[in-house]
Design a protein around this motif. Structure first.
Motif, short mmCIF file in Angstrom:
data_model
loop_
_atom_site.label_atom_id
_atom_site.label_comp_id
_atom_site.label_asym_id
_atom_site.label_seq_id
_atom_site.Cartn_x
_atom_site.Cartn_y
_atom_site.Cartn_z
N ARG A 37 5.61 11.53 5.89
CA ARG A 37 4.64 12.07 6.86
C ARG A 37 3.25 12.17 6.23
N LEU A 38 3.19 12.58 4.98
CA LEU A 38 1.91 12.71 4.28
C LEU A 38 1.22 11.35 4.13
N THR A 39 1.96 10.35 3.70
CA THR A 39 1.34 9.03 3.50
C THR A 39 0.86 8.43 4.82
N ALA A 40 1.49 8.78 5.92
CA ALA A 40 1.05 8.29 7.22
C ALA A 40 -0.32 8.85 7.59
N MET A 72 0.83 -1.19 0.00
CA MET A 72 0.00 0.00 0.00
C MET A 72 0.87 1.26 0.00
N LEU A 73 1.91 1.26 0.80
CA LEU A 73 2.80 2.42 0.90
C LEU A 73 3.48 2.71 -0.43
N TRP A 74 3.92 1.66 -1.13
CA TRP A 74 4.61 1.85 -2.41
C TRP A 74 3.67 2.41 -3.47
N PHE A 75 2.40 2.03 -3.41
CA PHE A 75 1.41 2.61 -4.32
C PHE A 75 1.33 4.12 -4.10
N TRP A 76 1.23 4.54 -2.83
CA TRP A 76 1.13 5.97 -2.55
C TRP A 76 2.40 6.70 -2.98
N TYR A 77 3.55 6.09 -2.76
CA TYR A 77 4.79 6.71 -3.23
C TYR A 77 4.74 6.90 -4.75
N PHE A 78 4.30 5.86 -5.45
CA PHE A 78 4.21 5.96 -6.91
C PHE A 78 3.28 7.10 -7.32
N PHE A 130 -7.19 3.55 -0.02
CA PHE A 130 -6.30 2.79 -0.89
C PHE A 130 -7.04 2.10 -2.04
N VAL A 131 -8.07 1.32 -1.75
CA VAL A 131 -8.75 0.54 -2.80
C VAL A 131 -9.38 1.45 -3.86
N PRO A 132 -10.17 2.48 -3.50
CA PRO A 132 -10.71 3.33 -4.55
C PRO A 132 -9.62 4.05 -5.36
N ALA A 133 -8.57 4.49 -4.69
CA ALA A 133 -7.48 5.18 -5.41
C ALA A 133 -6.78 4.21 -6.36
#
Length: 179
Positions: free
Chosen positions: A131-134, A1-7, A141-144
């Motif tokens: 900090r933002l992803t936290a 999940m974290l790597w998706f947000w980073y991407f 996550f799923v809808p995004a």
């Protein structure tokens, strides 16, 4: 999940970087669209992830980080360009007019840019992104993910069919029709 947000975050920051660069250089294609709906440039997201996956000793040493990031991000850029050209039959960039380029997909000048971006990424940007992803709620996550995947599939379909990155600028046609 974290790597998706980073991407997603780094793809968005890459989009902003591309728009700023296009405006500074007075490029006629000022919006730099890479996706049909979302303001993302995936090559930046992939490049950032490649940098974040470098071994810790490399990430901690600027003298190693710069050349390693330049190499790994240039490889990502080459692979991304090759993917788009081969499967979507479009090209988002062409460095063939610049010296020391490889098939117009990569060049030394932009490899150096990647190295400098990596230094800024790890020293300035990534601590803020962490900090933002936290703060992001888990339910998002799923809808995004679904919307990002849907946009990616639609983008690929439009590019493959039109064989022109200008097809992603649908809003310009909508604006003309509204006027």
């Amino acid at each position: 999940m974290l790597w998706f947000w980073y991407f997603v975050i780094y793809s968005f920051l890459g989009f902003l970087t591309e728009v700023a660069f296009a405006r500074l250089t007075r490029n006629p294609k000022r919006d730099r669209k890479c996706r049909y709906f979302l303001p993302l440039c995936p090559v930046y997201g992939l490049g950032a992830i490649a940098i974040l996956l470098l071994p810790e000793p490399v990430r901690q040493n600027p003298l190693l980080l710069f050349p390693c990031s330049a190499l790994v991000c240039t490889a990502v850029e080459y692979g991304t360009g090759l993917f788009y050209e081969t499967f979507a039959r479009v090209s988002f960039w062409d460095y063939s007019h610049l010296p020391l380029n490889l098939g117009g997909r990569v060049c030394l000048l932009f490899a150096l840019f990647w190295g400098f971006l990596a230094l800024a990424l790890l020293r300035v940007v990534h601590p803020v992104v962490e900090r933002l992803t936290a703060l992001l709620p888990p339910w998002l996550f799923v809808p995004a993910l679904l919307f990002t995947l849907l946009d990616g599939v639609l983008t690929f379909y439009v590019l493959r069919r039109a064989r022109d990155t200008g097809a992603l600028r649908w809003y310009l046609r909508a604006k003309r029709h509204a006027a």
